[in-house]
Scaffold this motif. Structure first.
Motif, PDB file in Angstrom:
ATOM      1  N   VAL A  61      47.855  35.669  23.164  1.00 48.56           N
ATOM      2  CA  VAL A  61      49.085  36.305  23.886  1.00 48.56           C
ATOM      3  C   VAL A  61      48.104  37.503  24.850  1.00 48.56           C
ATOM      4  CG1 VAL A  61      50.772  38.118  23.741  1.00 48.56           C
ATOM      5  CG2 VAL A  61      50.718  35.939  22.184  1.00 48.56           C
ATOM      6  N   LEU A  62      47.079  38.335  24.181  1.00 45.39           N
ATOM      7  CA  LEU A  62      46.465  39.130  24.831  1.00 45.39           C
ATOM      8  C   LEU A  62      45.457  38.586  25.800  1.00 45.39           C
ATOM      9  CD1 LEU A  62      45.585  41.574  21.850  1.00 45.39           C
ATOM     10  CD2 LEU A  62      47.330  41.731  23.690  1.00 45.39           C
ATOM     11  N   SER A  63      44.823  37.787  25.683  1.00 40.88           N
ATOM     12  CA  SER A  63      43.409  37.422  26.282  1.00 40.88           C
ATOM     13  C   SER A  63      43.913  36.134  27.272  1.00 40.88           C
ATOM     14  CB  SER A  63      42.601  36.715  25.446  1.00 40.88           C
ATOM     15  OG  SER A  63      42.693  35.754  24.648  1.00 40.88           O
ATOM     16  N   GLY A  64      44.926  35.492  26.974  1.00 44.32           N
ATOM     17  CA  GLY A  64      45.234  34.143  28.045  1.00 44.32           C
ATOM     18  C   GLY A  64      45.897  34.746  29.298  1.00 44.32           C
ATOM     19  N   TYR A  65      46.410  36.030  29.387  1.00 42.99           N
ATOM     20  CA  TYR A  65      46.758  36.700  30.490  1.00 42.99           C
ATOM     21  C   TYR A  65      45.578  37.045  31.292  1.00 42.99           C
ATOM     22  CZ  TYR A  65      49.457  39.856  33.703  1.00 42.99           C
ATOM     23  OH  TYR A  65      49.674  40.706  34.706  1.00 42.99           O
ATOM     24  N   ALA A  66      44.708  37.533  30.851  1.00 43.21           N
ATOM     25  CA  ALA A  66      43.324  38.043  31.470  1.00 43.21           C
ATOM     26  C   ALA A  66      42.797  36.723  32.099  1.00 43.21           C
ATOM     27  CB  ALA A  66      42.388  38.697  30.549  1.00 43.21           C
ATOM     28  N   LEU A  67      42.726  35.704  31.101  1.00 47.29           N
ATOM     29  CA  LEU A  67      41.968  34.517  31.652  1.00 47.29           C
ATOM     30  C   LEU A  67      42.358  33.962  32.884  1.00 47.29           C
ATOM     31  CD1 LEU A  67      39.709  32.122  30.829  1.00 47.29           C
ATOM     32  CD2 LEU A  67      41.640  31.186  29.538  1.00 47.29           C
ATOM     33  N   PHE A  69      44.468  35.064  35.120  1.00 45.60           N
ATOM     34  CA  PHE A  69      44.537  36.259  36.231  1.00 45.60           C
ATOM     35  C   PHE A  69      43.112  36.104  36.656  1.00 45.60           C
ATOM     36  CE2 PHE A  69      45.839  40.926  36.607  1.00 45.60           C
ATOM     37  CZ  PHE A  69      45.359  40.851  37.955  1.00 45.60           C
ATOM     38  N   GLY A  70      42.010  36.256  36.091  1.00 44.05           N
ATOM     39  CA  GLY A  70      40.618  36.005  36.893  1.00 44.05           C
ATOM     40  C   GLY A  70      40.503  34.706  37.283  1.00 44.05           C
ATOM     41  N   LEU A  71      41.092  33.749  36.825  1.00 43.52           N
ATOM     42  CA  LEU A  71      41.016  32.174  37.227  1.00 43.52           C
ATOM     43  C   LEU A  71      41.210  32.067  38.790  1.00 43.52           C
ATOM     44  CD1 LEU A  71      39.860  29.418  36.487  1.00 43.52           C
ATOM     45  CD2 LEU A  71      42.223  28.953  35.712  1.00 43.52           C
ATOM     46  N   ILE A  72      42.416  32.798  39.208  1.00 43.91           N
ATOM     47  CA  ILE A  72      43.249  32.341  40.454  1.00 43.91           C
ATOM     48  C   ILE A  72      42.966  33.280  41.434  1.00 43.91           C
ATOM     49  CG2 ILE A  72      45.418  33.776  39.961  1.00 43.91           C
ATOM     50  CD1 ILE A  72      44.959  29.788  40.723  1.00 43.91           C
ATOM     51  N   LEU A  73      42.229  34.524  41.208  1.00 43.12           N
ATOM     52  CA  LEU A  73      41.796  35.417  42.367  1.00 43.12           C
ATOM     53  C   LEU A  73      41.358  35.107  43.366  1.00 43.12           C
ATOM     54  CD1 LEU A  73      40.951  38.446  40.059  1.00 43.12           C
ATOM     55  CD2 LEU A  73      43.020  38.351  41.416  1.00 43.12           C
ATOM     56  N   VAL A  74      40.501  34.299  43.568  1.00 41.88           N
ATOM     57  CA  VAL A  74      39.750  33.957  44.955  1.00 41.88           C
ATOM     58  C   VAL A  74      40.585  32.897  45.326  1.00 41.88           C
ATOM     59  CG1 VAL A  74      37.744  32.848  46.066  1.00 41.88           C
ATOM     60  CG2 VAL A  74      37.348  34.609  44.033  1.00 41.88           C
ATOM     61  N   ILE A 113      52.725  32.396  24.346  1.00 38.77           N
ATOM     62  CA  ILE A 113      51.334  32.077  24.989  1.00 38.77           C
ATOM     63  C   ILE A 113      51.266  31.432  26.320  1.00 38.77           C
ATOM     64  CG2 ILE A 113      49.551  30.934  24.556  1.00 38.77           C
ATOM     65  CD1 ILE A 113      49.707  31.266  21.514  1.00 38.77           C
ATOM     66  N   ILE A 114      52.447  30.357  26.522  1.00 40.19           N
ATOM     67  CA  ILE A 114      52.422  29.538  27.656  1.00 40.19           C
ATOM     68  C   ILE A 114      52.942  30.516  28.689  1.00 40.19           C
ATOM     69  CG2 ILE A 114      53.581  27.667  28.897  1.00 40.19           C
ATOM     70  CD1 ILE A 114      53.637  26.165  26.178  1.00 40.19           C
ATOM     71  N   ALA A 115      54.075  31.164  28.456  1.00 42.15           N
ATOM     72  CA  ALA A 115      54.552  32.297  29.376  1.00 42.15           C
ATOM     73  C   ALA A 115      53.622  33.282  29.847  1.00 42.15           C
ATOM     74  CB  ALA A 115      55.968  33.076  28.826  1.00 42.15           C
ATOM     75  N   ARG A 116      52.788  33.794  28.854  1.00 45.92           N
ATOM     76  CA  ARG A 116      51.615  34.666  29.306  1.00 45.92           C
ATOM     77  C   ARG A 116      50.484  33.913  30.008  1.00 45.92           C
ATOM     78  NH1 ARG A 116      51.041  40.016  29.460  1.00 45.92           N
ATOM     79  NH2 ARG A 116      49.081  39.996  28.097  1.00 45.92           N
ATOM     80  N   LEU A 117      50.326  32.901  29.882  1.00 45.82           N
ATOM     81  CA  LEU A 117      49.328  32.164  30.737  1.00 45.82           C
ATOM     82  C   LEU A 117      49.788  32.011  32.194  1.00 45.82           C
ATOM     83  CD1 LEU A 117      48.133  29.379  28.376  1.00 45.82           C
ATOM     84  CD2 LEU A 117      46.482  31.050  29.192  1.00 45.82           C
ATOM     85  N   VAL A 118      50.931  31.527  32.116  1.00 47.96           N
ATOM     86  CA  VAL A 118      51.615  31.500  33.740  1.00 47.96           C
ATOM     87  C   VAL A 118      51.504  32.836  34.380  1.00 47.96           C
ATOM     88  CG1 VAL A 118      53.446  30.364  35.053  1.00 47.96           C
ATOM     89  CG2 VAL A 118      52.730  29.368  32.932  1.00 47.96           C
ATOM     90  N   GLN A 119      52.037  33.742  33.579  1.00 45.90           N
ATOM     91  CA  GLN A 119      52.268  35.010  34.231  1.00 45.90           C
ATOM     92  C   GLN A 119      51.051  35.655  34.561  1.00 45.90           C
ATOM     93  OE1 GLN A 119      52.959  38.121  31.151  1.00 45.90           O
ATOM     94  NE2 GLN A 119      54.418  39.126  32.379  1.00 45.90           N
ATOM     95  N   ALA A 121      48.446  34.022  35.917  1.00 48.47           N
ATOM     96  CA  ALA A 121      48.281  33.206  37.195  1.00 48.47           C
ATOM     97  C   ALA A 121      48.867  34.084  38.336  1.00 48.47           C
ATOM     98  CB  ALA A 121      48.502  31.738  36.921  1.00 48.47           C
ATOM     99  N   ALA A 122      50.197  34.102  37.855  1.00 48.65           N
ATOM    100  CA  ALA A 122      51.040  34.656  38.961  1.00 48.65           C
ATOM    101  C   ALA A 122      50.491  36.015  39.293  1.00 48.65           C
ATOM    102  CB  ALA A 122      52.358  34.842  38.533  1.00 48.65           C
ATOM    103  N   ALA A 123      50.137  36.873  38.477  1.00 52.69           N
ATOM    104  CA  ALA A 123      49.272  38.267  38.837  1.00 52.69           C
ATOM    105  C   ALA A 123      48.186  37.903  39.639  1.00 52.69           C
ATOM    106  CB  ALA A 123      49.083  38.665  37.656  1.00 52.69           C
ATOM    107  N   GLY A 124      47.369  36.991  39.342  1.00 51.63           N
ATOM    108  CA  GLY A 124      46.378  36.728  40.208  1.00 51.63           C
ATOM    109  C   GLY A 124      46.658  36.444  41.443  1.00 51.63           C
ATOM    110  N   VAL A 125      47.616  35.741  41.586  1.00 49.81           N
ATOM    111  CA  VAL A 125      48.214  35.331  43.172  1.00 49.81           C
ATOM    112  C   VAL A 125      48.436  36.692  43.925  1.00 49.81           C
ATOM    113  CG1 VAL A 125      49.782  34.181  44.378  1.00 49.81           C
ATOM    114  CG2 VAL A 125      48.883  33.002  42.490  1.00 49.81           C
TER     115      VAL A 125
END
Length: 492
Positions: A61-67, A69-74, A113-119, A121-125
């Motif tokens: 829940v904590l780290s999936g968001y950060a993962l 987020f960083g994956l999609i930035l570039v 967890i799934i919601a946080r992962l997608v959330q 990625a959206a933040a990274g966009v």
């Protein structure tokens, strides 16, 4: 590579009078997405009780968001460069708002967890579009002020997350207050989507090769970032040393990414990331400074929250209030630094880093032995000092790092800078948090000793960022001879 110091050359048909309004919407969106990096930390006990989550569930829940987020930035930054920042901003913000609502409604750990992962990625966009928009619409002193406001937003959102989380949990109750942490994004997100579509520019200036988005480059960079970030964000739950082998594997894939980008560019196509940006000293050293500073800066709030809530039995609200002096100092200094960064350049960043180290050193000194007064009260003044220093780092460093980046690469350039910051945050939390927990074992639960030692490590990491800033200043002086400090930080 051409520089970008001309008068504003906004997108054709765009009303320049809307620039500051568009920036305001972008800052609100950036605040929400960055806030969700830290705000959930204080909600973990409440989530645990409500959903009966395992430690592994809570870590995801904590780290999936950060993962993600960083994956999609570039890739997201490149998308905004090629197809228009408004499109990327609005699409990302819609997805972020929807997934915030879904996370708040979660009935099981897997759902959350799934919601946080997608959330994430959206933040990274969303985030690269804000930096790219500033590059696109502002020049000179105005750009410095705009990045100053963005820097204040970054500093406040990172530091104030525990406080807002504590307030929301108290308002909603211990059982379901964690849901408010996610639901609060929904009304703000809806308003920001509507205003963003109306106010943000639809197309960037001078964008070329709009229809090619380099899918192989996206894949290679995504694999590289995942391999580097995954062991860092899962360091607590993934036991054994094998996980650290993923980092060198990620670096190998990163080399392959660089090879592919050069090959792609030789075909007269716009790559996912223009590697020539690393030929600019201001960009390369600025990215390194950002990575190192966020490694120390973000870890401080992680260990301080643990120290207060678990070690000293403070409430979530009490722990959040203890960090408020840092947030206030950061906000004031960041807003002010945006007005003077073009005059003082990189030395301003160096001064800020030095002040942060002094503030953290004062906390370590004040907590020697067993403190006999309230820890939040004892640390308030040095945290305020450290916050003032932080405000002189984040915004000016971003302004100087992106100062030479051409507008057509503004989104991907900002995305790479922010990717470095995300990697730095994850690495810092892993290193500083690891020392924190190992010290607890060695000292038989001496929480103050654990906090002091890990805070010293965070200060040492920030000192490395200070060394990088000094190197940039020295090289600037050597290149241009005897020049004013205003130009030494911006030289490429």
């Amino acid at each position: 590579m051409s520089t970008d110091r001309s008068a504003p050359a906004a997108t054709a048909g765009y009303d320049d009078r809307r620039r500051w309004q568009a920036l305001g919407v972008g800052l609100v969106a950036a605040f929400m997405t960055l806030l969700d990096v830290s705000i959930v930390n204080v909600a973990v006990p409440s989530i645990d009780r409500a959903l009966h989550a395992t430690p592994s569930d809570l870590q995801w829940v904590l780290s999936g968001y950060a993962l993600t987020f960083g994956l999609i930035l570039v890739p997201a930054g490149r998308f905004g460069d090629a197809r228009g920042r408004r499109t990327g901003f609005v699409a990302g913000l819609v997805l972020f708002t929807v997934t915030s609502a879904v996370a708040g409604l979660a009935a099981s750990p897997l759902w959350l967890i799934i919601a946080r992962l997608v959330q994430g990625a959206a933040a990274g966009v969303v985030n690269p579009q804000v930096s790219g928009m500033i590059q696109q619409l502002f020049r000179g002193a105005e750009r410095g002020r705009a990045f100053g406001l963005l820097g204040a937003t970054i500093g406040i959102s990172t530091a104030v997350g525990p406080l807002l989380g504590g307030l929301l949990i108290q308002a909603g109750g211990e059982q379901h207050g964690w849901r408010f942490v996610f639901f609060v994004n929904v009304p703000v997100g809806i308003i920001a989507v509507l205003l963003g579509w109306r106010l943000m520019p639809a197309r960037p200036t001078g964008a070329a090769d709009r229809n090619r988005l380099d899918p192989i480059g996206v894949l290679l960079l995504g694999v590289a970032v995942t391999l580097v970030l995954l062991p860092l964000v899962q360091w607590q739950q993934w036991h054994g040393g094998a996980k650290w082998l993923l980092i060198p594997a990620g670096l190998v894939v990163l080399v392959a990414f660089g090879w592919w980008e050069r090959r792609y560019e030789r075909r007269c196509r716009q790559p996912l990331f223009d590697l020539r940006l690393f030929g600019l000293r201001s960009y390369t050293l600025g990215t390194l400074i950002g990575l190192l500073y966020f490694a120390g800066f973000t870890a401080i709030f992680f260990i301080f929250t643990l120290y207060l809530q678990i070690g000293l039995n403070y409430s979530a609200l009490g722990a959040g209030l203890a960090i408020t002096p840092f947030a206030l100092g950061s906000a004031v200094a960041a807003a002010a630094s945006g007005r003077v960064v073009n005059r003082y350049g990189r030395p301003l960043v160096g001064i800020g880093l030095l002040v942060v180290v002094i503030g953290l050193g004062a906390i370590v000194w004040l907590l020697r032995g067993s403190p006999h007064v309230s820890v939040p009260l004892l640390t308030a003044a040095p945290f305020l000092v450290a916050g003032l220093g932080s405000g002189l780092v984040v915004a000016p460093n971003q302004t100087l790092t992106l100062s030479k980046v051409p507008v057509p690469q503004a989104g991907s350039g900002a995305g790479m800078l922010q990717t470095g910051q995300r990697i730095g945050s994850a690495a810092g939390i892993a290193a500083v948090g690891g020392l924190f927990f190992s010290t607890l074992v060695d000292t038989r639960d001496d929480w103050t000793a654990a906090f002091r030692r890990s805070l010293l490590l965070a200060a040492a990491i920030i000192t490395l960022a200070l060394i990088a800033a000094v190197v940039d200043i020295v090289l600037g002086h050597r290149r241009s001879g005897s020049v004013s400090p205003a130009r030494s930080g911006a030289a490429s």
